[in-house]
Design a protein around this motif. Structure first.
Motif, PDB file in Angstrom:
ATOM      1  N   ARG A  31       0.835  -1.198   0.000  1.00  0.00           N
ATOM      2  CA  ARG A  31       0.000   0.000   0.000  1.00  0.00           C
ATOM      3  C   ARG A  31       0.873   1.254   0.000  1.00  0.00           C
ATOM      4  N   ASP A  32       1.969   1.166   0.761  1.00  0.00           N
ATOM      5  CA  ASP A  32       2.846   2.330   0.872  1.00  0.00           C
ATOM      6  C   ASP A  32       3.667   2.590  -0.375  1.00  0.00           C
ATOM      7  N   ASN A  33       3.856   1.565  -1.176  1.00  0.00           N
ATOM      8  CA  ASN A  33       4.801   1.714  -2.272  1.00  0.00           C
ATOM      9  C   ASN A  33       4.176   1.629  -3.654  1.00  0.00           C
ATOM     10  N   LEU A  34       2.880   1.804  -3.695  1.00  0.00           N
ATOM     11  CA  LEU A  34       2.241   1.854  -4.996  1.00  0.00           C
ATOM     12  C   LEU A  34       2.340   3.263  -5.528  1.00  0.00           C
ATOM     13  N   SER A  35       2.666   3.401  -6.801  1.00  0.00           N
ATOM     14  CA  SER A  35       2.488   4.734  -7.352  1.00  0.00           C
ATOM     15  C   SER A  35       1.552   4.677  -8.538  1.00  0.00           C
ATOM     16  N   HIS A  48      -8.103  14.506  -5.892  1.00  0.00           N
ATOM     17  CA  HIS A  48      -7.169  14.268  -4.793  1.00  0.00           C
ATOM     18  C   HIS A  48      -5.852  13.761  -5.388  1.00  0.00           C
ATOM     19  N   VAL A  49      -4.819  14.581  -5.327  1.00  0.00           N
ATOM     20  CA  VAL A  49      -3.552  14.193  -5.930  1.00  0.00           C
ATOM     21  C   VAL A  49      -2.695  13.454  -4.900  1.00  0.00           C
ATOM     22  N   PRO A  50      -2.287  12.218  -5.221  1.00  0.00           N
ATOM     23  CA  PRO A  50      -1.453  11.474  -4.264  1.00  0.00           C
ATOM     24  C   PRO A  50      -0.065  12.113  -4.095  1.00  0.00           C
ATOM     25  N   LYS A  51       0.563  11.746  -2.994  1.00  0.00           N
ATOM     26  CA  LYS A  51       1.858  12.364  -2.681  1.00  0.00           C
ATOM     27  C   LYS A  51       2.910  12.092  -3.752  1.00  0.00           C
ATOM     28  N   SER A  52       2.970  10.848  -4.190  1.00  0.00           N
ATOM     29  CA  SER A  52       3.934  10.548  -5.240  1.00  0.00           C
ATOM     30  C   SER A  52       3.230   9.816  -6.367  1.00  0.00           C
ATOM     31  N   VAL A 101       8.410   9.565 -22.203  1.00  0.00           N
ATOM     32  CA  VAL A 101       9.107   9.257 -20.952  1.00  0.00           C
ATOM     33  C   VAL A 101       8.097   9.121 -19.817  1.00  0.00           C
ATOM     34  N   ILE A 102       8.545   8.483 -18.753  1.00  0.00           N
ATOM     35  CA  ILE A 102       7.755   8.429 -17.523  1.00  0.00           C
ATOM     36  C   ILE A 102       8.591   9.055 -16.416  1.00  0.00           C
ATOM     37  N   VAL A 103       8.027  10.035 -15.730  1.00  0.00           N
ATOM     38  CA  VAL A 103       8.756  10.643 -14.611  1.00  0.00           C
ATOM     39  C   VAL A 103       8.027  10.302 -13.310  1.00  0.00           C
ATOM     40  N   SER A 104       8.819   9.995 -12.270  1.00  0.00           N
ATOM     41  CA  SER A 104       8.229   9.740 -10.962  1.00  0.00           C
ATOM     42  C   SER A 104       8.581  10.890 -10.044  1.00  0.00           C
ATOM     43  N   GLY A 105       7.625  11.316  -9.267  1.00  0.00           N
ATOM     44  CA  GLY A 105       7.911  12.413  -8.354  1.00  0.00           C
ATOM     45  C   GLY A 105       6.637  12.949  -7.760  1.00  0.00           C
ATOM     46  N   ALA A 106       6.629  14.237  -7.454  1.00  0.00           N
ATOM     47  CA  ALA A 106       5.480  14.815  -6.778  1.00  0.00           C
ATOM     48  C   ALA A 106       5.076  16.131  -7.427  1.00  0.00           C
ATOM     49  N   LEU A 107       3.774  16.384  -7.429  1.00  0.00           N
ATOM     50  CA  LEU A 107       3.238  17.634  -7.948  1.00  0.00           C
ATOM     51  C   LEU A 107       3.407  18.719  -6.880  1.00  0.00           C
ATOM     52  N   ALA A 115      10.599  15.844 -10.339  1.00  0.00           N
ATOM     53  CA  ALA A 115      10.820  14.420 -10.590  1.00  0.00           C
ATOM     54  C   ALA A 115      12.032  13.927  -9.826  1.00  0.00           C
ATOM     55  N   THR A 116      11.914  12.712  -9.314  1.00  0.00           N
ATOM     56  CA  THR A 116      13.069  12.088  -8.676  1.00  0.00           C
ATOM     57  C   THR A 116      13.663  11.009  -9.571  1.00  0.00           C
ATOM     58  N   ARG A 117      12.930  10.645 -10.614  1.00  0.00           N
ATOM     59  CA  ARG A 117      13.425   9.613 -11.523  1.00  0.00           C
ATOM     60  C   ARG A 117      12.810   9.832 -12.901  1.00  0.00           C
ATOM     61  N   VAL A 118      13.597   9.684 -13.933  1.00  0.00           N
ATOM     62  CA  VAL A 118      13.090   9.787 -15.288  1.00  0.00           C
ATOM     63  C   VAL A 118      13.399   8.490 -16.020  1.00  0.00           C
ATOM     64  N   LEU A 119      12.381   7.894 -16.616  1.00  0.00           N
ATOM     65  CA  LEU A 119      12.584   6.675 -17.398  1.00  0.00           C
ATOM     66  C   LEU A 119      12.266   6.963 -18.851  1.00  0.00           C
ATOM     67  N   ALA A 120      13.187   6.598 -19.734  1.00  0.00           N
ATOM     68  CA  ALA A 120      12.880   6.642 -21.160  1.00  0.00           C
ATOM     69  C   ALA A 120      12.921   5.206 -21.644  1.00  0.00           C
ATOM     70  N   LYS A 121      11.985   4.873 -22.494  1.00  0.00           N
ATOM     71  CA  LYS A 121      11.895   3.474 -22.894  1.00  0.00           C
ATOM     72  C   LYS A 121      12.946   3.141 -23.936  1.00  0.00           C
TER      73      LYS A 121
END
Lengths: 143, 635
Positions: A31-35, A48-52, A101-107, A115-121
């Motif tokens: 539950r804690d680690n789903l994004s 409702h925007v999630p934290k990450s 790309v997919i970026v992970s992070g917070a609004l 973003a804390t991580r950027v993924l390019a396929k």
């Protein structure tokens, strides 16, 4: 027979408690680690925007800007909405304007995304899910 | 030539069908199946050779060659390009299955009748997968009449020795899990136990699991060097897909030991045998059907997904259905003393099963959620990193007490002297842990894991030495094999703990002649130059690394592969005895920065090589165990 049954019961009790504990731990951790994955339009529509979260889109043309050293800024678009993304770090080798790309992070409160991580396929024809292809057809993977 | 391969493949399918229905024939069924199988193997080899012929001769009218080859590609990568795509991989899978089946019929210890029944089940698997190859992912199709003159090139990421050898080795391990599956099906179908089944299956699983371990190590090593992130495991679904059968294999090895030596937990082990094979099918499915939105998924075609899902459904539901209706009559239940080696193995089974479930849940959860339209999520590495170390702990503790346990739990084998030895061990390992890692309050679990793993290694080796003197000669090799595998596992865990705590990494902008320091090492960028390869061009940066009077010149590169225009970072890695220095180039700094330079990912990674070395040691232990068991049967 009685001994065997007691043994079995003991085993069962041991097993269920162990598995129950493990499962509880798993679900709690899960539950804690789903994004959640969204596109810029979906993000704008979220109440409702999630934290990450994971944000997927194309890097807009002429939007990439190197601020200082390894700090960069670019705009992520899905052709309807766009969001400015800030990132500190090394971009993946496949990163370029027009690439999905997919970026992970917070609004952030000001509407930008850190973003804390950027993924390019690895596939150069890759489009993040839910995005229209350049010719306007819906992506196969979004179904 | 390619039509010949296509034709051979169709014949192979017919031969497999013939083997599956061979039991209907009156006569020596096994001899018939063996001769059919030999021909099937030759047909599949011919099919592979015909594809290789196409690759070597640049026959771009073949769709697979067009998709994965190019004139510039060197000949060895043209050979490995066979499994660069989905179609070739499936062909490889089937060819390997036929190879395993051939080895099994000729070297398996089972009686002729049992063997022939198992051959029938294996042939059914071959039929399903060969049909899948021919009907949904045919590698023999041509692009006609407008045959292309040039190919699309092999994905540059796959142009690497680690990745070129990774798929065949991995598949070699995956495919062998069909053998215990077949054995389980036969026993369930007949409702009768094959005498000594566990012992007869064990060497095969030991082989498969060892080879699979090597395959996973190669994949991890490749990801470390080629992806440019400096990590060795990302908990990416594709990596997890290979880990699932690995856990299945580990479960099976220990479960079979329990079933063989104690006739205990046989019902459970039979279930594991079925699940392990389903997991290896699932592994193939996850990677190659494009169901994952993953950095590794090269193929994307839902049609294939439906096929493989169907195959998994048929083989999985079939076997599990048999299991649920017939297993209860198969074995008599046998109690096991908790404080015995058998009890320890029970614990091992429980923990390994939960680990497997953890990885399975984390991998499939997003897919299932998406399938039911409940949104799109991803499960991050933190989930696995949180749960797996905790689950590892009972395994480590189990290995620690293993020498003190015998099979029945009749007596505790430890004497008073060994308790004194244990005290000495405890203190010395505490000191060693302190020297290696110190006390890091934020990484308490890692420090504890390291400590216990180190203790376990010493205890295992000591136990091995004791056994060496006590056991008869034919058991000595087996005992050392187990010791090696356990030391390998413990060493791997210790290395993981060390590298995850001690690694230092930095992403920074290196400007010309301005030194940058990380973990006692000084990095100076001295300029860059253009490079030309046979199928790429790019830039390499010259970076001087200095530490305590040592100095290295390194050339990390950025390459652009010509046919696909794919941009890759080629890392530079300095290998020191106890640590790696890892350099990957980012992008050149722009004019605004007024100075020439690059953004660079720099990492100092202590003991990272220990992970792979010890994992290989584990595989060596497994192989030795398999080999010694074969020797034992031969004599």
């Amino acid at each position: 027979m009685g001994k065997l049954r007691r043994h079995r019961l003991l085993m069962l009790a041991w097993l269920t408690s162990f598995l129950g504990l493990a499962l509880g731990m798993l679900l709690y951790s899960l539950r804690d680690n789903l994004s959640v994955y969204v596109t810029p339009s979906e993000l704008k529509a979220l109440k409702h925007v999630p934290k990450s979260l994971d944000l997927g889109g194309l890097v807009a043309q002429n939007s990439f800007f190197r601020l200082h050293g390894v700090q960069v800024r670019f705009v992520l678009t899905d052709f309807q909405q766009q969001i400015t993304v800030f990132y500190t770090g090394i971009l993946p080798a496949l990163f370029r304007e027009g690439q999905g790309v997919i970026v992970s992070g917070a609004l952030q409160n000001n509407g930008s995304f850190i973003a804390t991580r950027v993924l390019a396929k690895h596939d150069e024809n890759y489009r993040p899910p839910h995005l229209p292809n350049t010719n306007g057809k819906s992506n196969k993977e979004s179904q | 030539m390619i039509e010949l391969g296509h034709f051979a493949c169709i014949i192979a399918l017919c031969l497999a069908i013939a083997q599956a229905i061979a039991p209907k024939w009156q006569g020596d069924v096994l001899a018939l199946q063996q001769s059919l199988l030999t021909r099937e193997c030759l047909c599949l080899l011919l099919a592979c050779v015909s594809l290789w012929w196409g690759f070597l001769n640049h026959d771009f009218s073949i769709a697979v060659v067009y998709a994965h080859s190019h004139h510039h590609l060197s000949w060895w990568y043209r050979l490995t390009a066979l499994w660069g795509g989905h179609e070739g991989s499936v062909l490889l899978w089937i060819t390997m299955l036929s190879g395993w089946r051939w080895a099994f019929t000729h070297y398996g210890d089972f009686d002729d009748q049992d063997k022939s029944a198992m051959m029938t089940v294996l042939a059914m698997i071959a039929v399903g997968l060969t049909a899948f190859l021919l009907f949904s992912s045919n590698p023999f199709l041509r692009i006609l009449p407008n045959a292309p003159l040039e190919g699309n090139d092999l994905n540059p990421l796959l142009q690497d020795p680690g990745m070129a050898s990774h798929p065949p080795i991995l598949y070699f391990g995956y495919v062998a899990f069909a053998l215990p599956y077949a054995c389980a099906c036969v026993m369930l179908w007949r409702g009768r136990v094959i005498e000594g089944w566990a012992g007869k299956l064990r060497p095969w699983i030991l082989w498969a699991w060892s080879v699979l371990s090597v395959g996973i190590v190669l994949g991890s090593w490749w990801a470390y060097r080629e992806l440019g992130w400096g990590g060795w495991w990302f908990w990416d679904p594709v990596e997890n897909a290979s880990l699932l059968p690995w856990f299945g294999g580990a479960l099976l090895i220990h479960g079979l030991a329990l079933a063989q030596k104690q006739q205990a937990a046989q019902t459970w082990t039979l279930l594991v045998a079925i699940i392990a094979f389903i997991l290896s099918l699932l592994g193939t499915f996850l990677v190659r059907s494009g169901v994952l939105i993953s950095v590794h998924s090269f193929a994307a075609d839902p049609h294939r997904g439906v096929w493989i899902l169907g195959l998994i459904g048929v083989y999985g539901a079939g076997a599990l259905g048999l299991y649920s209706t017939r297993v209860s009559a198969l074995f008599a239940s046998r109690p096991v003393a908790m404080l015995s080696r058998a009890g320890g193995l029970m614990l091992n089974q429980g923990v390994l099963a939960v680990m497997l479930a953890t990885v399975l849940l984390g991998t499939l959860y997003p897919i299932i959620l998406e399938m039911f339209g409940l949104g799109k999520v991803s499960v991050g590495a933190p989930y696995f990193n949180q749960v797996m170390p905790l689950l590892c702990m009972p395994l480590l503790l189990g290995l620690l007490v293993l020498p003190g346990l015998d099979w029945q739990g009749k007596h505790w084998c430890m004497s008073w002297e060994s308790f004194i030895n244990l005290g000495i061990l405890l203190v010395s390992m505490l000191v060693l842990t302190w020297l290696l890692i110190g006390w890091k309050p934020n990484h308490g679990l890692a420090c504890l894991t390291l400590f216990i793993a180190l203790m376990g290694m010493v205890v295992s080796i000591w136990h091995g030495c004791v056994q060496h003197h006590q056991l008869r000669k034919q058991h000595v090799v087996k005992s050392w094999a187990m010791t090696l595998a356990h030391v390998g596992f413990l060493g791997m865990i210790a290395s993981i703990a060390l590298t995850s705590v001690l690694s230092q990494s930095s992403m920074t902008a290196l400007r010309k002649n301005k030194p940058y320091t990380l973990a006692g090492h000084t990095f100076v960028y001295q300029g860059s130059e253009r490079i030309e390869g046979n199928n790429y061009h790019g830039v390499r940066a010259k970076i001087i690394v200095k530490n305590n009077g040592h100095s290295w010149v390194q050339f990390p590169e950025r390459r652009i592969y010509l046919p696909s225009q794919m941009n890759l970072a080629h890392t530079a890695i300095i290998v020191r005895p106890s640590y790696d220095i890892y350099l990957a180039l980012g992008e050149p700094l722009t004019e605004k920065d007024n100075q020439e330079g690059w953004t660079v990912r720099i990492q100092v990674k202590p003991w990272v090589r220990g992970i792979w070395c010890f994992a290989l040691l584990m595989a060596v232990g497994g192989t030795l165990a398999a080999w010694s068991r074969r020797q034992g049967h031969a004599s």
